[in-house]
Write an enzyme that holds these catalytic residues in place. Structure first.
Site: not given
Ligand code: AMP
Length: 209
Positions: A13, A88
């Site tokens: 993504k 999410r």
């Molecule tokens: P990502 O970089 O998008 O994989 O996000 C890393 C971590 O941030 C995830 O594993 C969640 O713990 C938290 N996180 C990011 N976006 C969200 C979201 N929309 N809702 C809840 N937790 C989030």
């Protein structure tokens, strides 16, 4: 143009988001990047979010929805947004519909980057990110190919946490595929190909060439 990017962690993504915002001058909003910065700066949000992130669980909806309500009010979102990592959960998707309705902006598409889980586990455990510009690379990049900055492995990219993040994705985020199919907004691309090939497909399927 306002786009939601969907896909399991490690589906690519972030890489597609970089390419799309560069080509179409959209505002790139990555909730993961915002949260990692908050953790680094030890803000109240960062302090609350850290434990959830380290274990690969989702940060509670209220925190994320408040964060995004505020972020979507910023003037740079007027040119259109590329939402990367939000929503999410179904509660977040419903909240986003409300935010966009209040701002009188339509959601053009929910773009699903689809990659099998076994491919993802290999990708995530070898993933590296640039500390300076956020560019996403691999363990083969000694320095950032984009800006020369230092590459590091995210704390949550170890195998145990990756497996938990995939389970969280299956349980809490994948229902959004049906949610956006129901709104006739879902566009799916096969993400198990070279990033430029995936991007060409994205451009064609979104009809934004
Ligand atoms: P990502 O970089 O998008 O994989 O996000 C890393 C971590 O941030 C995830 O594993 C969640 O713990 C938290 N996180 C990011 N976006 C969200 C979201 N929309 N809702 C809840 N937790 C989030």
């Amino acid at each position: 143009m306002n786009i939601v990017l969907l896909g399991a962690p490690g589906a690519g993504k972030g890489t597609q988001a970089e390419k799309i915002v560069e080509k179409y001058a959209l505002c790139h909003i990555s909730t993961g990047d915002i949260l990692r910065q908050a953790v680094k700066d030890q803000t109240p949000l960062g302090v609350k979010a850290k434990g959830y992130m380290d274990s690969g669980n989702l940060v509670p909806d209220e925190l994320i929805i408040d964060l995004m309500k505020e972020r979507m009010q910023q003037p740079d979102t007027e040119k259109g947004v590329m939402l990367d990592g939000f929503p999410r959960t179904t509660a977040q998707a419903v909240a986003l519909d409300g935010m966009l309705a209040d701002l009188e902006r339509p959601l053009d598409a929910a773009l699903l980057v689809d990659v099998p889980f076994d491919v993802i586990i290999g990708r995530l455990t070898s993933r590296r990110q640039c500390r300076a510009c956020g560019h996403i690379g691999t363990a083969a990049d000694a320095v950032c190919p984009s800006c020369g900055g230092e590459m590091y492995q995210r704390d949550d990219d170890n195998e145990a946490t990756v497996r938990n993040r995939l389970e969280v994705y299956s349980n809490q985020t994948s229902p959004l595929i049906d949610y956006y199919t129901g709104q006739d907004k879902l566009v799916t691309v096969d993400g198990n190909r070279a990033p430029d090939v995936v991007f060409a497909d994205v451009v064609e399927k979104l009809g934004i060439a």
